[in-house]
Design an enzyme around this catalytic site. Structure first.
Site, PDB file in Angstrom:
ATOM      1  N   GLN A 180      65.808  71.486  61.621  1.00  0.00           N
ATOM      2  CA  GLN A 180      67.247  70.770  61.277  1.00  0.00           C
ATOM      3  C   GLN A 180      68.196  70.741  62.438  1.00  0.00           C
ATOM      4  OE1 GLN A 180      67.615  71.131  57.502  1.00  0.00           O
ATOM      5  NE2 GLN A 180      68.844  69.691  57.983  1.00  0.00           N
ATOM      6  N   LYS A 218      68.823  77.122  58.127  1.00  0.00           N
ATOM      7  CA  LYS A 218      68.009  76.996  56.596  1.00  0.00           C
ATOM      8  C   LYS A 218      68.017  78.391  56.187  1.00  0.00           C
ATOM      9  CE  LYS A 218      65.879  73.666  54.334  1.00  0.00           C
ATOM     10  NZ  LYS A 218      65.936  72.306  54.685  1.00  0.00           N
ATOM     11  N   ASP A 232      67.482  71.993  48.809  1.00  0.00           N
ATOM     12  CA  ASP A 232      66.139  71.891  49.209  1.00  0.00           C
ATOM     13  C   ASP A 232      65.281  71.904  48.188  1.00  0.00           C
ATOM     14  OD1 ASP A 232      64.862  71.195  52.313  1.00  0.00           O
ATOM     15  OD2 ASP A 232      63.439  72.714  51.297  1.00  0.00           O
TER      16      ASP A 232
HETATM   17  P1  NDP Z   1      62.365  69.068  44.975  1.00  0.00           P
HETATM   18  O1  NDP Z   1      62.321  70.682  44.430  1.00  0.00           O
HETATM   19  O2  NDP Z   1      62.941  68.342  44.291  1.00  0.00           O
HETATM   20  O3  NDP Z   1      60.788  68.393  44.509  1.00  0.00           O
HETATM   21  C1  NDP Z   1      59.781  69.034  45.328  1.00  0.00           C
HETATM   22  C2  NDP Z   1      58.631  68.183  44.765  1.00  0.00           C
HETATM   23  O4  NDP Z   1      57.511  68.742  45.619  1.00  0.00           O
HETATM   24  C3  NDP Z   1      58.000  68.412  43.580  1.00  0.00           C
HETATM   25  O5  NDP Z   1      57.374  67.431  43.029  1.00  0.00           O
HETATM   26  C4  NDP Z   1      57.042  69.722  43.678  1.00  0.00           C
HETATM   27  O6  NDP Z   1      56.141  69.989  42.675  1.00  0.00           O
HETATM   28  C5  NDP Z   1      56.255  69.501  45.080  1.00  0.00           C
HETATM   29  N1  NDP Z   1      56.048  70.484  45.674  1.00  0.00           N
HETATM   30  C6  NDP Z   1      56.767  71.499  46.196  1.00  0.00           C
HETATM   31  N2  NDP Z   1      56.041  72.476  46.873  1.00  0.00           N
HETATM   32  C7  NDP Z   1      54.889  72.088  46.652  1.00  0.00           C
HETATM   33  C8  NDP Z   1      53.530  72.484  47.209  1.00  0.00           C
HETATM   34  N3  NDP Z   1      53.617  73.659  47.761  1.00  0.00           N
HETATM   35  N4  NDP Z   1      52.378  72.030  46.916  1.00  0.00           N
HETATM   36  C9  NDP Z   1      52.400  70.658  46.142  1.00  0.00           C
HETATM   37  N5  NDP Z   1      53.834  70.015  45.767  1.00  0.00           N
HETATM   38  C10 NDP Z   1      54.787  70.729  46.217  1.00  0.00           C
HETATM   39  O7  NDP Z   1      62.495  69.215  46.317  1.00  0.00           O
HETATM   40  P2  NDP Z   1      63.087  67.893  47.069  1.00  0.00           P
HETATM   41  O8  NDP Z   1      62.434  66.633  46.963  1.00  0.00           O
HETATM   42  O9  NDP Z   1      64.408  68.012  47.788  1.00  0.00           O
HETATM   43  O10 NDP Z   1      62.232  68.033  48.620  1.00  0.00           O
HETATM   44  C11 NDP Z   1      60.977  67.654  48.929  1.00  0.00           C
HETATM   45  C12 NDP Z   1      60.562  67.496  50.658  1.00  0.00           C
HETATM   46  O11 NDP Z   1      61.658  66.903  51.137  1.00  0.00           O
HETATM   47  C13 NDP Z   1      60.792  69.154  51.133  1.00  0.00           C
HETATM   48  O12 NDP Z   1      59.938  69.055  52.174  1.00  0.00           O
HETATM   49  C14 NDP Z   1      62.239  69.117  51.717  1.00  0.00           C
HETATM   50  O13 NDP Z   1      62.223  70.145  52.793  1.00  0.00           O
HETATM   51  C15 NDP Z   1      62.349  67.899  51.972  1.00  0.00           C
HETATM   52  N6  NDP Z   1      63.678  67.480  52.342  1.00  0.00           N
HETATM   53  C16 NDP Z   1      64.654  67.581  51.281  1.00  0.00           C
HETATM   54  C17 NDP Z   1      66.042  67.085  51.641  1.00  0.00           C
HETATM   55  C18 NDP Z   1      66.993  67.028  50.450  1.00  0.00           C
HETATM   56  O14 NDP Z   1      67.997  66.547  50.522  1.00  0.00           O
HETATM   57  N7  NDP Z   1      66.565  67.321  49.368  1.00  0.00           N
HETATM   58  C19 NDP Z   1      66.393  66.315  52.728  1.00  0.00           C
HETATM   59  C20 NDP Z   1      65.310  66.304  53.671  1.00  0.00           C
HETATM   60  C21 NDP Z   1      64.053  66.533  53.553  1.00  0.00           C
HETATM   61  P3  NDP Z   1      56.400  71.078  41.641  1.00  0.00           P
HETATM   62  O15 NDP Z   1      57.241  70.952  40.840  1.00  0.00           O
HETATM   63  O16 NDP Z   1      55.060  71.027  41.045  1.00  0.00           O
HETATM   64  O17 NDP Z   1      56.505  72.461  42.589  1.00  0.00           O
HETATM   65  O1  2IT Z   2      65.924  69.376  55.046  1.00  0.00           O
HETATM   66  C1  2IT Z   2      67.072  68.757  54.818  1.00  0.00           C
HETATM   67  O2  2IT Z   2      67.561  68.040  55.624  1.00  0.00           O
HETATM   68  C2  2IT Z   2      67.678  69.153  53.752  1.00  0.00           C
HETATM   69  N1  2IT Z   2      67.420  70.000  52.782  1.00  0.00           N
HETATM   70  C3  2IT Z   2      69.288  68.674  53.439  1.00  0.00           C
HETATM   71  C4  2IT Z   2      70.311  69.541  54.261  1.00  0.00           C
HETATM   72  C5  2IT Z   2      71.562  69.504  54.077  1.00  0.00           C
HETATM   73  O3  2IT Z   2      72.160  70.076  54.538  1.00  0.00           O
HETATM   74  O4  2IT Z   2      72.062  68.417  53.201  1.00  0.00           O
END
Ligand code: NDP
Ligand code: 2IT
Length: 447
Positions: free
Chosen positions: A113, A128, A168
């Site tokens: 991050q 984080k 996240d």
């Molecule tokens: P959500 O909780 O909204 O969605 C996560 C998704 O990934 C779900 O479909 C989930 O399935 C699946 N998933 C989670 N863990 C696992 C696992 N161990 N194995 C297989 N599938 C898995 O999270 P986000 O969409 O916010 O985050 C997704 C990724 O993006 C993460 O790596 C996060 O760190 C990254 N990210 C998020 C940001 C944000 O703004 N939200 C910004 C930048 C990066 P299930 O429901 O079955 O668990």
């Molecule tokens: O991994 C990421 O960049 C996030 N989950 C978003 C962090 C934030 O502060 O918006």
């Protein structure tokens, strides 16, 4: 493994301190390997122990979270906040609720991050946090009580100019709302202490869509600049079906691509006619359901229980679920099917040997700390709006997101060129983020 004695020494010392922190060491290794050309040309970095200071978080907070479930049973989870580096701004980064959460995973996320936030060009340090709480199957009331218990400790450590958490995995608008409410109650203060808030109480338009949309803008710019191409008529494979995946699929579709897969931790859907995003939103956002429910309404689609989307042929792969989801075998399937570009929406979704294989095969590889920076970028814009106490329009915020994502491509390519690495987006992104943080640390003295 390393070319410079300095990077080798710092990596070995970090590994010796906590050899079990495998995800953290993976993230550190990637950055140290990428910045070796900078270390070789700038001996002041070693003289000022910049790497030694970067790999040690400023502060590590661990705490008990006790809460009562709907049956009246007291549950105990573990909460964390890793405040990594605040050289260029208040600590900033998401909170993850997932049963797998531990110190290694949160340290890798906090470390990444720092450099991601620097790439946005906004004034944000890196942190984080999270918990091993598993939100699957919990009632709204249980999630609320857990969030209140979590914030009852976290509130001592955060603040709008100190540390600003966000969402996240497992933390979206509902959880941010409960966390914000508890902070406001405990501090008697209404401030922009969290981002991803509801629009009624200091949230920003576009924050919900930002990571996925940003990934689309970044990928579009890379396709344009390096391949004179676009999303038009490309087959796109997306993993995950959460916040990032849904809006990555939406933007890829708007830009002319055809998204044919989405997944969750149980399996994936393959819809050769193109994923019906309204249906996915109904299942995932309205009902908190599972991707397996998708096929009941779409005869064109198949559900593969336990499979991985990387076995489906594509031009563009957007991993948007979790860390280390593209392993070496998956990379080989992608290469075989002729993938042209892999752009990371999730954090560290590709294992090091898979990255090496993709890059060796000439696949354009876009590292998450650049390609998924759109989420935290709009969080930075939310902080700006909260400070001004003035909301921006959707168009204004979206335009700013687009310009931040195209700037990240440009500054990554400029950094790669500066060190004779051609158009290496991967090395360039790591170098550009690192140089900004290192310069601020050098200017501010030893601490
Ligand atoms: P959500 O909780 O909204 O969605 C996560 C998704 O990934 C779900 O479909 C989930 O399935 C699946 N998933 C989670 N863990 C696992 C696992 N161990 N194995 C297989 N599938 C898995 O999270 P986000 O969409 O916010 O985050 C997704 C990724 O993006 C993460 O790596 C996060 O760190 C990254 N990210 C998020 C940001 C944000 O703004 N939200 C910004 C930048 C990066 P299930 O429901 O079955 O668990
Ligand atoms: O991994 C990421 O960049 C996030 N989950 C978003 C962090 C934030 O502060 O918006």
């Amino acid at each position: 493994m390393f070319q410079t004695e300095y990077a080798q020494r710092v990596y070995e010392a970090t590994a010796a301190r906590a050899p079990w922190e495998t995800e953290y060491l993976q993230a550190v290794r990637e950055v140290l390997l990428s910045v070796e050309p900078v270390l070789a040309q700038n001996p002041d970095l070693e003289a000022n122990a910049i790497l030694e200071r970067m790999v040690e978080p400023d502060r590590q907070i661990k705490f008990r979270v006790a809460w009562t479930d709907d049956q009246g049973t007291i549950q105990v989870n573990r909460g964390y906040r890793f405040e990594f580096n605040s050289a260029i701004g208040p600590y900033k980064g998401g909170i993850r609720f997932h049963e797998s959460v531990n110190a290694s995973i949160l340290k890798f996320l906090g470390f990444e991050q720092v450099y991601k936030n620097a790439l946005t060009g906004l004034w944000m340090g890196g942190a984080k946090g999270g918990s091993d709480f598993d939100p699957h199957g919990k009632s709204d009331a249980e999630v609320m009580r857990f969030c209140q218990a979590f914030m009852s400790e976290l509130y001592r450590h955060i603040g709008p100019d100190t540390d600003v958490p966000a969402g996240d995995i497992g933390v979206g608008g509902r959880e941010v709302g409960y966390l914000f409410g508890q902070y406001r109650r405990l501090r008697n203060e209404f401030s922009g202490v969290l981002t991803g808030k509801g629009l009624e109480f200091g949230g920003s338009l576009v924050r919900t869509e930002a990571t996925g949309y940003g990934l689309g803008y970044y990928t579009q710019e890379v396709l344009r600049v390096l391949m004179n191409d676009s999303f038009q008529s490309k087959t796109v494979v997306v993993s995950g079906s959460g916040n990032v995946a849904i809006f990555a699929a939406e933007k890829a579709t708007q830009l002319g691509g055809k998204v044919v897969t989405m997944s969750d931790s149980s399996g994936y859907v393959h819809d050769p006619e193109g994923i019906d995003l309204d249906l996915v939103k109904q299942i995932k956002l309205e009902r908190r359901g599972r991707m397996s429910e998708y096929i009941a309404a779409r005869p064109s689609a198949t559900y593969v229980d336990g499979g991985k989307v990387w076995e489906v042929a594509c031009d563009i792969a957007l991993p948007c679920a979790t860390q280390n989801e593209i392993e070496i075998d998956d990379a080989q399937s992608l290469i075989k099917s002729g993938v042209k570009i892999v752009a990371e929406g999730a954090n560290m979704p590709t294992t090091p040997d898979a990255i090496d294989a993709l890059r060796a095969a000439g696949v354009l590889f876009c590292p998450g700390k650049a390609s998924n920076a759109g989420g935290v970028a709009v969080s930075g814009l939310e902080m700006a709006q909260d400070s001004q106490r003035v909301p921006w329009t959707f168009e204004q915020t979206d335009a700013k997101l687009q310009s931040i994502m195209t700037d990240i491509v440009a500054c990554s390519l400029a950094a790669a060129n500066k060190y004779g690495l051609g158009n290496d987006l991967f090395m360039g992104a790591n170098i550009a983020g690192f140089e900004r943080v290192a310069a601020a640390m050098l200017a501010q003295g030893v601490f």
